[in-house]
Design a protein around this motif. Structure first.
Motif, short mmCIF file in Angstrom:
data_model
loop_
_atom_site.label_atom_id
_atom_site.label_comp_id
_atom_site.label_asym_id
_atom_site.label_seq_id
_atom_site.Cartn_x
_atom_site.Cartn_y
_atom_site.Cartn_z
N ASP A 50 7.34 -5.65 -11.38
CA ASP A 50 8.12 -5.31 -10.19
C ASP A 50 8.69 -3.90 -10.23
O ASP A 50 9.04 -3.34 -9.20
N TRP A 51 8.86 -3.35 -11.41
CA TRP A 51 9.53 -2.06 -11.49
C TRP A 51 8.70 -0.97 -12.13
O TRP A 51 8.40 0.03 -11.52
N ILE A 52 8.31 -1.18 -13.39
CA ILE A 52 7.68 -0.08 -14.13
C ILE A 52 6.39 0.37 -13.47
O ILE A 52 6.11 1.55 -13.36
N THR A 53 5.61 -0.58 -12.99
CA THR A 53 4.32 -0.20 -12.41
C THR A 53 4.41 0.01 -10.90
O THR A 53 3.41 0.31 -10.26
N SER A 54 5.60 -0.13 -10.36
CA SER A 54 5.72 -0.07 -8.90
C SER A 54 5.44 1.33 -8.37
O SER A 54 5.84 2.32 -8.96
N VAL A 55 4.74 1.38 -7.23
CA VAL A 55 4.56 2.67 -6.57
C VAL A 55 5.33 2.68 -5.24
O VAL A 55 5.15 3.57 -4.41
N ASP A 56 6.20 1.69 -5.07
CA ASP A 56 6.99 1.59 -3.84
C ASP A 56 8.13 2.61 -3.90
O ASP A 56 8.94 2.60 -4.82
N HIS A 57 8.19 3.47 -2.89
CA HIS A 57 9.19 4.55 -2.93
C HIS A 57 10.61 4.02 -3.03
O HIS A 57 11.48 4.65 -3.62
N LYS A 58 10.86 2.82 -2.47
CA LYS A 58 12.22 2.29 -2.49
C LYS A 58 12.64 1.91 -3.91
O LYS A 58 13.75 2.15 -4.35
N LYS A 59 11.69 1.29 -4.64
CA LYS A 59 11.99 0.92 -6.02
C LYS A 59 12.08 2.14 -6.90
O LYS A 59 12.95 2.23 -7.78
N ILE A 60 11.20 3.09 -6.69
CA ILE A 60 11.26 4.32 -7.48
C ILE A 60 12.60 5.01 -7.23
O ILE A 60 13.26 5.50 -8.15
N GLY A 61 13.02 5.00 -5.97
CA GLY A 61 14.32 5.60 -5.63
C GLY A 61 15.45 4.93 -6.38
O GLY A 61 16.33 5.60 -6.93
N ILE A 62 15.41 3.59 -6.44
CA ILE A 62 16.48 2.87 -7.15
C ILE A 62 16.45 3.23 -8.63
O ILE A 62 17.51 3.46 -9.24
N PRO A 547 11.82 -4.17 4.24
CA PRO A 547 10.67 -4.88 3.68
C PRO A 547 9.72 -3.91 3.00
O PRO A 547 9.80 -2.70 3.25
N MET A 548 8.82 -4.43 2.16
CA MET A 548 8.04 -3.50 1.33
C MET A 548 7.15 -2.56 2.13
O MET A 548 6.81 -1.48 1.68
N TYR A 549 6.81 -2.98 3.37
CA TYR A 549 5.98 -2.10 4.21
C TYR A 549 6.85 -1.27 5.16
O TYR A 549 6.34 -0.60 6.04
N ASN A 550 8.17 -1.33 5.01
CA ASN A 550 9.15 -0.59 5.81
C ASN A 550 9.15 -1.00 7.28
O ASN A 550 10.06 -1.65 7.75
N PHE A 551 8.12 -0.60 8.01
CA PHE A 551 8.08 -0.83 9.45
C PHE A 551 6.93 -1.78 9.77
O PHE A 551 5.78 -1.49 9.43
N ALA A 552 7.27 -2.91 10.41
CA ALA A 552 6.22 -3.87 10.75
C ALA A 552 5.22 -3.21 11.69
O ALA A 552 4.01 -3.37 11.56
N THR A 553 5.76 -2.45 12.65
CA THR A 553 4.88 -1.62 13.49
C THR A 553 5.44 -0.21 13.47
O THR A 553 6.65 -0.03 13.43
N VAL A 554 4.56 0.74 13.49
CA VAL A 554 5.03 2.13 13.39
C VAL A 554 5.79 2.50 14.66
O VAL A 554 5.27 2.31 15.76
N PRO A 555 7.02 2.98 14.52
CA PRO A 555 7.82 3.29 15.71
C PRO A 555 7.27 4.50 16.46
O PRO A 555 6.64 5.37 15.88
N ARG A 556 7.52 4.51 17.79
CA ARG A 556 7.17 5.70 18.59
C ARG A 556 8.48 6.43 18.90
O ARG A 556 9.46 5.79 19.26
N VAL A 557 8.46 7.71 18.73
CA VAL A 557 9.69 8.48 18.88
C VAL A 557 9.52 9.43 20.05
O VAL A 557 8.46 10.02 20.22
N SER A 558 10.59 9.58 20.85
CA SER A 558 10.48 10.55 21.92
C SER A 558 11.64 11.54 21.94
O SER A 558 11.62 12.50 22.70
N GLU A 559 12.68 11.29 21.12
CA GLU A 559 13.78 12.25 21.11
C GLU A 559 14.46 12.24 19.74
O GLU A 559 14.13 11.42 18.90
#
Lengths: 656, 207, 361
Positions: A50-62, A547-559
């Motif tokens: 879960d940690w040492i081999t993780s490539v998840d930015h959130k875990k690496i950040g922690i 969640p591990m994938y961050n965004f279930a659907t990629v948000p659209r931004v307009s401002e």
């Protein structure tokens, strides 16, 4: 035989000081405790998978944050030891040699192994979420960066108990750091520890530049990016331009020491002043590298807790970028007294002053972000408000120092020490603390106790002024930095004692922070909204922890402030922006290579430190083998199916 | 620093049948360009060091006395040719000609290997003539600058061989295509650096 | 190519500058006024902050012309900074107080304008004001940079006394070539006479600092730095090695004593009469790492200082051979060594040496 072993051991291990024996015992006990706990609770597999081999930015950040807080503890202990030694005249608590080692490690650890990883931790925890991305551009490289930092830091810290610590100052000016004057292995630990983690820093710089430039959510134009993202971009641009210089400089110093070359030696055509120039061509941008993201954090916090848009967005961006640029043209102000002549000094004095302009503008913009706002004062905002006066005063003393002819009287004195601690603690440390408090609920899913947090804040703040304000006056009294003791006749006693008291107040403030974290874990106040502060940017639109994938659907931004505007629209009864259909999400697989490869680097570094080629060469071969293995591995990613996304979102209370 | 370069390309890849992959490869290409910027600064710093120190011979031999231009010119031609052949490799790849691609890569690698051999021979000879890295600041700067370039070429060789093996195994896919593009870019970059080495170190050294 | 910049930039600054000084009366008046203001300000500040400490604040209590001018500059720059600092601090407290959220009394509370995010006029003000202040400060700084360039001889009717300073592992050696004596960790000189310090090092870099006389300068092996100071009145001033140079650098303190010319002459006579001679072997012993008490020597070996400079100096000069062709008088060594700072090629150095000669002739 036994005698040989004894001889070796007394050289190999640092001996002779009760403080170090105490630390040895503490280290061994801690390690035994950790290993026992992991074995008892059968957590080895969890740790690895879960940690040492993780490539998840959130875990690496922690992991970055945890490592840097441990380093903060060590650097802070160094600081308190120094302040104890200086508390009263003629103190005999630390010998001069020991004192020299401690101020050296204090500086290196605080800048390179505390500020930098805490900063990278925040990059990792926040940037992908803030720009609506699922991960950083190169998750594998990100993990590798972390482990290189980690093993570099470990290699540096090992010198405390094995071989002896470096003691030539945090920038190790030659010829003092050359073999002729520092024959021990401490300097080699210094070179390899920083070199290994420096490679990691450089890769993080590249990683986040590409992440920010290429992985933003659709519609998020550059000028619609959150200000923290801008600050990270400017910081990373500075990293990629500055860190190669550090790599070369340290490599040259190593070649001098290891192969007997003459880059910076006194004899045979070496030029020590070249080192001083080179190291500051990295070193000055380095301080902006760490402070720019803090500016970004304050921009986010000011807007959030004023419930108002950030004032002067374009000015802020322009200021960040111009600070990055100017930071490369000021290095010589660190040695106005080297006799470069009036032309050079005048040039660097002016470039240094110029940086004050965009920095000052940023302060005004923060103030006017709060102007006509609706201010609330939870802990992140408190740190922001503690920062402004502290940083403004520190910045002003910086301007005083930039006046070259006057600097002849400030240089190398406690005035300088007070100045850079004021900008580094008041700017960088307060900034990162503010960031940690602000994003903590997003990262861990629960809030930190506000009451203990405010205690910690006031202890730190009051402690800071009690500690460092007297040091300005000590500087004007002629007290020079790095002296390990002073006589009664100097008249420095009262202010030094005051300063020491302030130092310990900050130490207590740190303990309060530790207590705050433990207390908040025990009496967990869960954040179920995902948006506890009334945030403005995308990271607050998803559940906490993400969640591990961050965004279930990629948000659209307009401002700008996309999430805030969305909330405004919903409050006005308008329909929320429609979300696209769920699709399987492409994710990178975990990998043990970064850990193994960095461990091989550690082995190689350790071998070079002791000039044991039998150890260094296998280490380097291991590094190469890891790279090739990874290059040949084409099975590095997988897809999260739609069902699983639905389940995860439902568990976080989100309709999909 | 070559390692980081190696890594920005050696990232997770695979599954070229899925959409979105083209983006990932482009992303890695961009990362490599940024890596090249950092490598430029690395060499820039080494060149600056060389310029500062090249006259500090401490009474020892100077470059002008010891450099043997025929060998250096041969090295230069070999490296320039290898840059050209790596370009031919990319052209073969773009035609979808795997055999041609691997063939030209082998030619490139052989040329690179002979460049390294010549360079090592030159170094050995210099050391025998009394100009070692520890002789003076000038020679320290020389060996470090030229040696760093040589090290880059050597790393490139190992990397190129590994890419050839991958091409043999997987053929020309979006992943291997990106890898070939990157190694070729890297090779051209080293060529440009060498032109600076040749001009600043050797030409200006003997003039 | 950023890294190429220093050599070029450094080059321009290295020219030996022997410029005539011109001082207008009006400027003198202004400086005096400022100095008075400085005293008042610093004394008030001190009185408030710590009663009775003001004489300890050596930097704010200079006893020499250079130190006094540096204090003027410190005061000017502090005042300019305060122009920004005070309003910012007041504004911070005002804004935080005025716009704090008061849930109960929303009707009376301050204006809330969540979309107000830009004002060209306001932003122009706070880009403008710092630019103006920094511009003023930059002009002042540049002027003083040339005025207070440490290698520039002081304008004074008295002929300067030369003192050769060598920083050793962990002590200071002071040689008086004109008097033919030397001392360790103790400095004495007449007041109201310019002192021309020539500085070098036979150990890792240090920095020579007597705060009450003026700012510090690095001492570096292989080159001769210059620092011109003067003491306006007799007194014992604290001196120290300000730059970390290893184990016992903290013990490199010394007293710099300014006396009347007569007292100084007496001291020289006394040293000549009663102290041992400094031999070359004695110097070798002295240079070994370790701390030292105050010592005095009745004579010094011929050319010792130049030898120390040249011990490391030769190779610092690039090709070195050009040096020998010119012969070696001290003046030449001075211009050559201070020119060998960094990033110089032999050609540049050569050109500089010629320039240096031109200046001296």
């Amino acid at each position: 035989m036994l005698d040989n072993i004894k001889d070796f051991a007394s050289d190999f291990f640092v001996t002779g000081d009760p403080l170090i024996y105490g630390a040895d015992v503490a280290i061994v006990l801690t390690m035994i405790a950790v290993v026992t706990a992991l074995t008892y609770f059968k957590k080895w597999k969890w740790l690895w998978q879960d940690w040492i081999t993780s490539v998840d930015h959130k875990k690496i950040g922690i992991m970055y944050v945890i490592a840097s807080l441990l380093m903060l503890f060590r650097g802070g202990m160094d600081a308190l030891l120094m302040r104890t030694q200086l508390a009263v005249p003629n103190m005999e608590f630390l010998s001069p040699e020991h004192y020299n080692a401690i101020f050296t490690t204090h500086g290196v650890i605080m800048i390179l192994f505390m500020a930098m990883p805490l900063m990278f931790g925040l990059f990792n925890l926040v940037i992908p979420l803030q720009i609506g991305a699922r991960d950083v551009a190169y998750p594998f490289l990100n993990s590798l960066s972390f482990w290189l930092f980690f093993f570099g830091a470990m290699l540096f810290n090992v010198s405390f108990v094995i071989g002896g610590s470096p003691d030539a100052g945090w920038l190790s000016y030659p010829p003092l750091s050359e073999l002729s004057h520092s024959p021990g292995v401490g300097q080699d630990f210094y070179i390899w520890g920083i070199q290994i983690s420096g490679i990691g820093s450089l890769m993080t710089g590249i990683n986040f530049i590409v992440t920010i430039l290429k992985m933003r959510a659709p519609g998020m134009k550059l000028m619609k990016m959150p200000m923290f993202t801008w600050s990270v971009l400017s910081s990373c641009l500075t990293i990629i331009l500055a860190f190669p210089i550090l790599t070369v400089t340290l490599a040259l110093l190593f070649i001098d020491r290891y192969l007997g070359a003459h880059f910076f030696t006194l004899d045979s055509g070496g030029n020590p002043m070249m080192y001083i120039n080179l190291i500051w061509m990295w070193g000055h941008p380095e301080v902006y590298i760490v402070v720019l993201p803090a500016f970004g954090i304050f921009s986010e916090i000011a807007a959030t807790f004023s419930k108002k848009r950030l004032f002067g967005y374009k000015s802020m961006v322009f200021a960040l970028m111009s600070i990055s640029l100017f930071s490369f043209f000021t290095w010589a102000h660190h040695f106005f007294t080297m006799g470069s002549g009036a032309d050079v000094n005048a040039f660097f004095a002016i470039t240094t002053m110029l940086i004050a302009i965009p920095t000052g503008v940023k302060v005004f913009n923060w103030l006017f972000t709060m102007f006509r706002g609706k201010l609330s004062f939870p802990t992140p905002m408190m740190w922001m408000l503690g920062f402004i006066p502290c940083f403004v005063v520190g910045g002003m003393t910086g301007v005083l120092l930039s006046v070259a002819p006057a600097d002849f009287q400030f240089h190398n004195s406690y005035f300088l020490i007070a100045h850079f601690h004021q900008v580094l603690i008041g700017g960088v440390a307060f900034g990162y603390f503010a960031g940690l408090y602000y994003w903590w609920p997003k990262v861990f899913g629960f809030k930190l106790n506000e009451k203990i947090g405010k205690w910690a804040f006031w202890l730190w703040n009051i402690g800071f002024y009690v500690c460092f304000m007297p040091q300005y006056f000590l500087g004007l009294m002629g007290m020079t930095r790095r002296v390990s003791s002073y006589g009664w006749d100097k008249g420095w006693y009262e202010l030094n004692l005051t300063s020491t008291i302030g130092g310990f107040l900050m130490g207590i403030g740190f303990l309060f922070q530790v207590w705050q974290i433990l207390h908040s874990i025990k009496f967990m106040e869960k954040d179920t909204t995902g948006d506890p502060w009334g945030g403005r940017t995308l990271e607050w639109s998803i559940p906490s922890p993400a969640p591990m994938y961050n965004f279930a659907t990629v948000p659209r931004v307009s401002e700008k402030d996309a999430w805030w505007e969305e909330k405004q629209r919903i409050a006005q009864g308008l329909a929320p922006t429609p979300k696209p259909q769920l699709e399987p999400i492409h994710m990178p697989k975990n990998s043990g290579i970064p850990f193994i490869m960095s461990a091989c680097f550690f082995v190689a570094g350790f071998g070079f430190v002791f000039d044991w080629l039998w150890m260094a060469i296998p280490g380097l071969v291991g590094v190469a083998a890891c790279m090739l293995y990874h290059s040949f591995n084409y099975n590095t990613d997988y897809y999260i199916p739609v069902d699983e996304i639905k389940r995860t979102e439902a568990a976080a209370g989100r309709a999909v | 620093m070559a390692q980081s370069g190696n890594h920005s390309v050696a990232n997770p890849a695979g599954h070229d049948e899925h959409e979105g992959h083209h983006d990932l490869e482009a992303l890695r290409m961009m990362g490599f360009w940024i890596f090249l910027i950092t490598d430029c600064i690395l060499f820039g710093t080494l060149f600056a060091t060389y310029v500062v120190l090249h006259n500090n011979t401490a009474g020892g031999p100077t470059g002008a006395e010891l450099f043997e231009m025929p060998g250096v010119i041969a090295e230069t031609f070999i490296l320039l040719t290898s840059s050209f052949t790596s370009g031919l490799a990319v052209l073969s790849m773009n035609r979808g000609d795997r055999k041609g691609l691997i063939g030209w890569l082998i030619v490139t690698a052989l040329l690179g290997a002979s460049f390294i051999t010549l360079e090592i021979t030159e170094f050995v000879k210099l050391v025998h003539e009394g100009a070692a890295i520890s002789t003076s600041g000038s020679w320290s700067a020389f060996y470090t600058l030229v040696g760093t370039h040589g090290l880059h070429v050597s790393v490139g060789l190992v990397w190129m061989i590994s890419i050839m093996l991958q091409l043999g195994r997987h053929g020309i896919t979006s992943v291997t295509r990106r890898k070939v593009n990157i190694i070729s870019l890297y090779w051209h970059f080293l060529d440009v650096v060498w032109i600076f080495v040749f001009t600043i170190v050797y030409m200006m050294g003997v003039m | 190519m950023l890294s190429m910049a220093p050599s070029g930039i450094m080059l321009t600054g290295r020219r030996c500058r022997v410029m005539a000084r011109s001082k207008k009366m009006g400027e003198m008046e202004m400086v005096k006024g400022l100095r008075r203001l400085a005293t008042v300000l610093s004394l008030t500040a001190m009185a408030v902050l710590m009663t009775g400490c003001s004489d300890k604040l050596v930097v704010l209590n200079p006893k020499g012309e250079i130190g006094k001018q540096q204090l003027d500059l410190i005061v000017i720059s502090s005042l300019l900074c305060l122009v920004v600092l005070v309003p910012v601090l007041v504004l911070t407290f005002y804004i935080v107080w005025r716009y704090r959220h008061k849930p109960g009394q929303s009707a009376k509370s301050a204006k809330y304008d969540p979309t107000w995010e830009h004002s060209t006029k306001l932003e122009a003000i706070w880009w403008g004001i710092p630019i103006v202040i920094i511009a003023i400060l930059a002009v002042v700084t540049v002027k003083y940079s040339y005025k207070l360039e440490p290698s520039k001889p002081l304008e004074h009717e008295a002929k300067p006394i030369v003192i050769q300073v060598t920083s050793l592992d962990w002590k200071w050696l002071f040689q008086y070539p004109e008097q033919g004596i030397a001392s360790v960790n103790y400095l004495q000189f007449p007041d109201n006479v310019p002192i021309e310090f020539r500085l070098t090092s036979d150990a890792p870099m240090n920095s020579f600092w007597i705060p009450q006389l003026g700012g510090q300068i690095y001492t570096m092996s292989g080159m001769e730095m210059k620092l011109n100071l003067i003491a306006d009145e007799p007194g014992s001033y604290m001196g120290m090695g300000a730059n970390f140079s290893g184990k016992d650098f903290g013990k490199m303190n010394f007293t710099a004593k300014a006396t009347s010319q007569e007292e100084f002459d007496d001291w020289v006579k006394q040293v000549k009469g009663s102290s041992p001679a400094l031999t070359k072997e004695g110097y070798e012993q002295l240079a070994l790492p370790g701390v030292s008490e105050v010592e005095t020597f009745s004579s010094i070996p011929e050319g010792l200082f130049e030898q120390i400079v040249h011990k490391y100096g030769e190779h610092q000069h690039g090709s070195g051979s050009s040096e020998h062709q010119h012969g070696s008088n001290t003046e030449h060594a001075a211009s050559g060594t201070s020119g060998s700072m960094d990033g110089m090629t032999a050609e540049e150095m050569e050109a500089m040496n010629h320039e240096g000669h031109a200046n001296h002739e």
